[in-house]
Design an enzyme around this catalytic site. Structure first.
Site, mmCIF file in Angstrom:
data_model
loop_
_atom_site.group_PDB
_atom_site.id
_atom_site.type_symbol
_atom_site.label_atom_id
_atom_site.label_comp_id
_atom_site.label_asym_id
_atom_site.label_seq_id
_atom_site.Cartn_x
_atom_site.Cartn_y
_atom_site.Cartn_z
ATOM 1 N N LYS A 92 1.134 -0.886 -0.394
ATOM 2 C CA LYS A 92 -0.567 0.055 0.122
ATOM 3 C C LYS A 92 1.339 1.328 0.052
ATOM 4 O O LYS A 92 0.065 2.301 -0.414
ATOM 5 C CB LYS A 92 -1.296 0.045 1.011
ATOM 6 N N GLU B 62 -2.014 7.439 8.027
ATOM 7 C CA GLU B 62 -3.002 8.176 6.140
ATOM 8 C C GLU B 62 -4.535 8.831 8.060
ATOM 9 O O GLU B 62 -4.702 8.315 9.060
ATOM 10 C CB GLU B 62 -3.467 7.062 6.324
ATOM 11 N N HIS C 119 -14.544 -3.606 8.392
ATOM 12 C CA HIS C 119 -13.841 -3.893 7.260
ATOM 13 C C HIS C 119 -14.179 -5.135 6.570
ATOM 14 O O HIS C 119 -13.136 -4.677 5.441
ATOM 15 C CB HIS C 119 -12.229 -3.742 6.883
ATOM 16 N N ARG D 108 -6.755 -7.829 -9.516
ATOM 17 C CA ARG D 108 -8.214 -8.883 -9.325
ATOM 18 C C ARG D 108 -9.631 -8.628 -9.753
ATOM 19 O O ARG D 108 -9.487 -7.843 -10.145
ATOM 20 C CB ARG D 108 -7.597 -10.314 -8.454
HETATM 21 P P1 ADP Z 1 -12.926 -8.274 -1.626
HETATM 22 O O1 ADP Z 1 -13.239 -6.757 -2.400
HETATM 23 O O2 ADP Z 1 -12.910 -9.127 -3.177
HETATM 24 O O3 ADP Z 1 -13.967 -8.695 -0.568
HETATM 25 P P2 ADP Z 1 -10.937 -8.152 -0.262
HETATM 26 O O4 ADP Z 1 -9.647 -7.604 -0.151
HETATM 27 O O5 ADP Z 1 -11.603 -6.800 1.010
HETATM 28 O O6 ADP Z 1 -11.582 -7.653 -1.621
HETATM 29 O O7 ADP Z 1 -11.489 -9.437 0.507
HETATM 30 C C1 ADP Z 1 -10.685 -10.079 -0.696
HETATM 31 C C2 ADP Z 1 -10.790 -11.616 0.705
HETATM 32 O O8 ADP Z 1 -11.577 -12.433 0.535
HETATM 33 C C3 ADP Z 1 -9.136 -11.903 1.214
HETATM 34 O O9 ADP Z 1 -8.535 -11.171 1.830
HETATM 35 C C4 ADP Z 1 -9.599 -13.337 2.003
HETATM 36 O O10 ADP Z 1 -10.219 -13.395 2.767
HETATM 37 C C5 ADP Z 1 -11.253 -13.637 1.210
HETATM 38 N N1 ADP Z 1 -10.635 -15.086 -0.120
HETATM 39 C C6 ADP Z 1 -9.728 -15.400 -0.566
HETATM 40 N N2 ADP Z 1 -10.126 -16.567 -1.368
HETATM 41 C C7 ADP Z 1 -11.433 -17.118 -1.914
HETATM 42 C C8 ADP Z 1 -12.259 -17.634 -2.088
HETATM 43 N N3 ADP Z 1 -11.900 -18.768 -2.296
HETATM 44 N N4 ADP Z 1 -13.750 -17.552 -1.727
HETATM 45 C C9 ADP Z 1 -14.306 -16.552 -0.597
HETATM 46 N N5 ADP Z 1 -13.612 -15.891 -0.185
HETATM 47 C C10 ADP Z 1 -12.390 -15.539 -0.234
HETATM 48 P P1 ADP Z 2 -7.980 -4.120 3.461
HETATM 49 O O1 ADP Z 2 -6.334 -4.258 1.635
HETATM 50 O O2 ADP Z 2 -7.491 -4.578 4.668
HETATM 51 O O3 ADP Z 2 -8.879 -4.057 2.459
HETATM 52 P P2 ADP Z 2 -8.037 -0.911 2.690
HETATM 53 O O4 ADP Z 2 -7.450 0.656 3.108
HETATM 54 O O5 ADP Z 2 -9.337 -1.459 1.292
HETATM 55 O O6 ADP Z 2 -7.500 -2.425 3.213
HETATM 56 O O7 ADP Z 2 -9.420 -0.424 4.007
HETATM 57 C C1 ADP Z 2 -9.863 -1.156 4.316
HETATM 58 C C2 ADP Z 2 -11.244 -0.595 4.811
HETATM 59 O O8 ADP Z 2 -10.843 0.162 6.053
HETATM 60 C C3 ADP Z 2 -11.822 0.109 3.555
HETATM 61 O O9 ADP Z 2 -13.168 -0.107 3.142
HETATM 62 C C4 ADP Z 2 -12.422 1.721 4.818
HETATM 63 O O10 ADP Z 2 -13.811 1.181 5.448
HETATM 64 C C5 ADP Z 2 -11.364 1.494 5.585
HETATM 65 N N1 ADP Z 2 -9.984 2.393 5.906
HETATM 66 C C6 ADP Z 2 -9.415 2.561 5.176
HETATM 67 N N2 ADP Z 2 -8.793 3.724 4.864
HETATM 68 C C7 ADP Z 2 -9.499 4.821 5.491
HETATM 69 C C8 ADP Z 2 -9.123 6.253 6.176
HETATM 70 N N3 ADP Z 2 -8.500 6.732 5.847
HETATM 71 N N4 ADP Z 2 -10.450 6.688 6.650
HETATM 72 C C9 ADP Z 2 -11.441 6.411 7.442
HETATM 73 N N5 ADP Z 2 -11.338 4.612 6.652
HETATM 74 C C10 ADP Z 2 -10.990 4.469 6.009
#
Ligand code: ADP
Ligand code: ADP
Ligand code: MG
Length: 651
Positions: free
Chosen positions: A116, A200, A235, A297
Site C-alpha cells: 500500500k 493515514e 472492514h 484481480r
Molecule cells: P473483496 O472486495 O474482493 O472482498 P478484499 O480485499 O476486501 O476484497 O477481500 C478479499 C478477501 O477474500 C481475501 O482477503 C480473503 O480473505 C477472501 N478470500 C480469499 N479467497 C477466497 C475464496 N476462495 N473464497 C472466498 N473468499 C476468499
Molecule cells: P484492506 O486491504 O484490508 O481491504 P483498505 O485500505 O482497502 O484495506 O481499507 C479497508 C477499509 O478500511 C476500507 O474499506 C474503509 O472502510 C476503511 N478505511 C481505510 N482507509 C481509511 C481512512 N483513511 N479513513 C477511514 N476509513 C478507512
C-alpha cells in the site's frame, strides 16, 4: 480464445468462472483439496484434479502443484479467481515460465500495487488523489508518532502488506498511538510476515466507493463505473451496490478518470478495482475522494457491475488474456438500473459473527435473483475455507425497487443445517439510513444492536413448529396423528434457536387437519393445508416446514428455527436406519451406557447428553451391534459430532 483453462480456486468463484467458460465453449479443469472432493466446482468442471490436503497451504496455495496440473491436462491458461494465488506475483512468474498464460495482470503490475505504501507514492506521482499521510520507509515508532501529529488525529495505522482489514488501527489521540502501533505491527507480522506500517488521516464518516477498471495488452483502459461497499463490519464488506447512492455526475467522471489514469501508470491489463475512500460528512463532491488501494484481480462484488452494465467480466478477462482488445470503448458503456449484492455466510451473528460450519440439509433460492454459489443442498460448509454460502444479486430499475427485491430474495432463501446471517441481512434491508442511501462504513456498528436483535418468534409460528415437530405439518400427516395417540394429545418442548426462548406446547387433534394448540396458556386453532396454515379461522400463514432430526425450520415471511430437545430422540426421523448416532446439539456426555461390540435393541438407552440445562437420552434408532463409542463420560461435544457408530447392516 483458449480451448481449455484451469481454475485455481474453489467455491462460488470457481463455479462462476466455469459458467462463462461453458457459454464460450472453453473447456475447464478444476482442482480440489481432500475436503472438496465432492464439491460443486468439481462437478461443474469438465475435468478435476486433486491437489492435496484440506489445509490451503497443502492445496489451493500450492502454485507448483497447480501448474503441474495445468500442464498435465493440457490447459493453456490459469484463472486464479480471488484470494489464494490471485495477487501473488511469484506465482504469475512461475505460470509464465511454464509456458502458460495467467488470466490477470502482469507480475510487474501486481508488484506495483502489492504494497500500500509504494502504491500510494506511485499514485500520488501519477496525479491520483491519495489520503494525506506518511507512506515512507522510516519505521521508527517515535518518528511515526510525529507523523501522526503532523497529519492530525484521528489517524489510521495500516499494514502496508495488509488485506482483509487486518493490521489496521484507528487512533484518536497521541497517548494511544504507541500501543496501537504495536498492535498493528504484531498483527501484520503474524498475517503477512511484514510489520511495516503507514499512517493515514482517518476520513470522518467514510464511504468506500470503488471503480471497476479493465485494461488490455494494447494500451486500452476503460472503467465500468462505481460500486459502493460502505456497508461493512470490521472492514469487511456485507452488502454492495452499484451505482453509488447520491453520486454526482461530476464526481463519477472525476473518479472514473482518476482510476483510468492509475491503470495507465502501471500499464494495467485485465480486471482490477481501484478502491477510494470518500468523505461523506456532507454531500459528495468531485474533490472529496482519495485512493486507498488497488486490487489487481476480479473482485467478490463484481456481479453488481455486471448487472448495471450488462457485461460479463469473466468473458472480458478471458478475451483480454488471449490477446484480444477490450470488447467495448468507454462511450459504449452506460449504467442501467440499480443492483445490490448480499453475501450470505454461515455465521453466528448472535455470538459475534463467528464463522459456522454444518451440512446444509436444506438450501433453496427464490426465482428472479442471480445466485452465485459453490454449494448445493446436502453439501457442507467446512472449517477450512471461507464460510460463504452464496451471493445474492438483484437488479431493478430503481434503488428502492432493487432493495425491496433484495429483501424478498433474502426472505425466500431457505437454509437448514447451519446458522446463517440471513436475518441480519434482511434487517439491513429495512434499516432507515440504508434505505435512504445514507451509508457510511460506521452504519452497521452504530445500529448493531437493532440489526442483530433476536425478537421472540410470533406464537403462531411456534404453533406451526409444534406441528412440524410432531410430524403433522402437512395435510397428509393427519392420519398419523390420529392413529398414533390414544388421547389425541401430545406435548412438545421447542426452543427458538436465535432468542433462546423455550416454549412448552400442547397439541390436541380436533379432526381432519385441525388441531388445538396451547402455548404456555395461550390457545390457537390451526388448520393445516399444503404449505399454509389457517389460524383461528381468521388468517392464513404461508410457510414451508422442514423437520430435521433436532430442529424444525419454518420458512415463511421470515425464517424461524426451533430446537426440539425432547423429541429428537424419541421420534422417528429420516435417519432411523442410520449407522451413526450424532450429537443433536452441543453438550456434555453424562452417561455412556454401552460399549463397542454390544448388541442393542431399538429404543435402548445409549448415552445421556446434558445440554441446555437438561438431560437428553440418546436411544438406539435400530437393532444392531455397536461398532464404536467415540466419546467418554464428561466429554464436551459439538453439535453433529458422531458419538456412536453401528456395525453396517446388510441391506
Ligand atoms: P473483496 O472486495 O474482493 O472482498 P478484499 O480485499 O476486501 O476484497 O477481500 C478479499 C478477501 O477474500 C481475501 O482477503 C480473503 O480473505 C477472501 N478470500 C480469499 N479467497 C477466497 C475464496 N476462495 N473464497 C472466498 N473468499 C476468499
Ligand atoms: P484492506 O486491504 O484490508 O481491504 P483498505 O485500505 O482497502 O484495506 O481499507 C479497508 C477499509 O478500511 C476500507 O474499506 C474503509 O472502510 C476503511 N478505511 C481505510 N482507509 C481509511 C481512512 N483513511 N479513513 C477511514 N476509513 C478507512
Ligand atoms: Mg480493501
Amino acid at each position: 480464445m483458449f480451448r481449455k483453462i484451469l481454475i485455481a480456486n474453489r467455491g462460488e468463484i470457481a463455479c462462476r468462472i466455469i459458467r462463462t467458460c461453458q457459454r464460450l465453449g472453453v473447456r475447464t479443469v478444476a482442482v480440489y483439496s481432500d475436503a472438496d472432493a465432492d464439491a460443486m466446482h468439481v462437478d461443474c468442471a469438465d475435468e478435476a484434479l486433486r491437489i492435496g490436503g484440506a489445509a490451503v497451504s497443502d492445496s489451493y496455495l500450492r502454485g507448483d502443484v497447480i501448474i503441474e496440473a495445468a500442464l498435465k491436462t493440457g490447459a493453456q491458461a490459469i484463472h486464479p479467481g480471488y484470494g489464494f494465488l490471485s495477487e501473488n506475483p511469484q506465482f504469475v512468474d512461475q505460470v509464465e515460465a511454464a509456458g502458460l498464460r495467467f488470466i490477470g495482470p502482469s507480475a510487474t503490475s501486481i508488484r506495483a500495487m502489492g504494497l500500500k505504501d509504494a502504491a500510494k507514492v506511485l499514485m500520488s506521482d501519477a496525479g491520483v488523489p491519495v489520503v494525506p499521510g506518511y507512506h515512507g520507509d522510516n519505521q521508527d515508532p517515535e518518528f511515526l508518532q510525529a507523523q501522526a501529529a503532523r497529519i492530525g488525529y484521528p489517524v489510521l495505522i495500516k499494514a502496508r502488506a495488509g488485506g482483509g482489514g487486518k493490521g489496521m488501527r484507528k487512533v484518536d489521540s497521541a497517548p494511544d498511538f504507541q500501543a496501537a502501533l504495536e498492535g498493528a505491527v504484531r498483527e501484520a507480522e503474524a498475517s503477512f510476515g511484514d510489520g511495516a506500517c503507514l499512517i493515514e488521516k482517518f476520513i470522518d464518516t467514510p464511504r468506500h466507493i470503488e471503480i471497476q477498471v479493465f485494461g488490455d495488452d494494447h494500451g486500452n483502459v476503460v472503467h465500468l463505473f462505481e460500486r459502493d461497499c460502505s456497508l461493512q463490519r470490521r472492514h469487511q464488506k456485507v452488502i454492495e451496490e452499484a451505482p453509488a447512492p447520491g453520486m454526482p455526475a461530476a464526481m463519477r467522471t472525476a473518479m472514473g478518470e482518476a482510476a483510468v489514469k492509475a491503470c495507465h501508470a502501471i500499464n494495467y491489463s485485465g480486471a482490477g478495482t481501484i478502491e477510494f475512500i470518500v468523505d461523506a460528512s456532507s454531500e459528495l463532491r468531485p474533490d472529496g475522494f482519495w485512493f486507498m488501494e488497488m486490487n489487481t484481480r476480479l473482485q467478490v462484488e463484481h456481479p453488481v457491475t455486471e448487472a448495471i452494465t450488462g457485461q460479463d467480466l469473466v468473458e472480458w478477462q478471458l478475451r483480454v488474456a488471449s490477446g484480444e482488445t477490450l470488447p467495448v470503448t468507454q462511450d459504449q458503456l452506460t449504467i442501467n438500473g440499480w443492483a445490490f449484492e448480499a453475501r450470505v455466510y454461515a455465521e453466528d451473528v448472535e455470538s459475534g459473527f463467528l464463522p459456522a460450519t454444518g451440512t446444509l440439509s436444506a438450501l433453496s433460492f427464490p426465482d428472479g435473483v442471480r445466485v452465485d454459489t459453490g454449494v448445493r443442498q446436502g453439501d457442507s460448509i467446512t472449517p477450512y475455507y471461507d464460510p460463504m454460502i452464496a451471493k445474492l444479486i438483484v437488479h431493478s430499475d430503481t434503488r428502492e425497487q432493487a432493495l425491496q427485491h433484495l429483501h424478498r430474495a433474502l426472505q425466500g432463501t431457505h437454509t437448514a443445517g447451519s446458522v446463517t446471517n440471513l436475518r441480519f441481512l434482511s434487517a439491513l434491508c429495512v434499516n432507515d439510513a440504508f434505505a435512504a442511501g445514507q451509508v457510511d462504513t460506521g452504519l452497521i456498528e452504530r445500529d448493531l444492536a437493532a440489526l442483530t436483535a433476536s425478537a421472540a418468534p410470533p406464537e403462531e409460528y411456534v404453533a406451526i413448529a409444534a406441528l412440524g415437530a410432531l410430524g403433522l405439518s402437512s395435510p397428509a400427516d393427519w392420519h398419523q396423528g390420529f392413529s398414533l395417540w390414544a388421547p389425541l394429545r401430545n406435548t412438545v418442548l421447542l426452543q427458538d434457536e436465535k432468542a433462546n426462548i423455550p416454549f412448552d406446547v400442547s397439541v390436541v387433534v380436533k379432526g381432519k387437519n385441525r388441531y388445538h394448540i396451547d402455548i404456555d396458556g395461550n390457545e390457537y386453532a390451526l388448520e393445516v393445508h399444503e404449505n399454509s396454515f389457517t389460524i383461528d379461522n381468521r388468517h392464513t400463514i404461508t410457510a414451508r416446514v422442514i423437520t430435521g432430526q433436532t430442529q424444525v425450520h419454518i420458512f415463511g415471511e421470515e425464517t424461524y428455527t426451533f430446537n426440539t430437545p425432547d423429541l429428537l430422540l424419541s421420534h422417528g426421523s429420516d435417519s432411523d436406519s442410520s449407522d451413526t448416532i450424532t450429537a443433536p446439539m452441543p453438550g456434555q456426555i453424562k452417561v455412556v451406557a454401552v460399549a463397542s461390540g454390544q448388541s442393542v435393541k431399538v429404543g435402548e438407552t445409549l448415552l445421556v447428553l446434558e445440554a441446555m440445562k437438561m438431560e437428553h437420552t440418546l436411544t438406539a434408532s435400530r437393532n444392531g451391534i455397536i461398532a464404536e463409542v467415540t466419546v467418554e463420560q464428561d466429554q464436551q461435544v459439538e453439535s453433529g459430532a458422531i458419538l456412536i457408530t453401528f456395525e453396517i447392516q446388510d441391506a
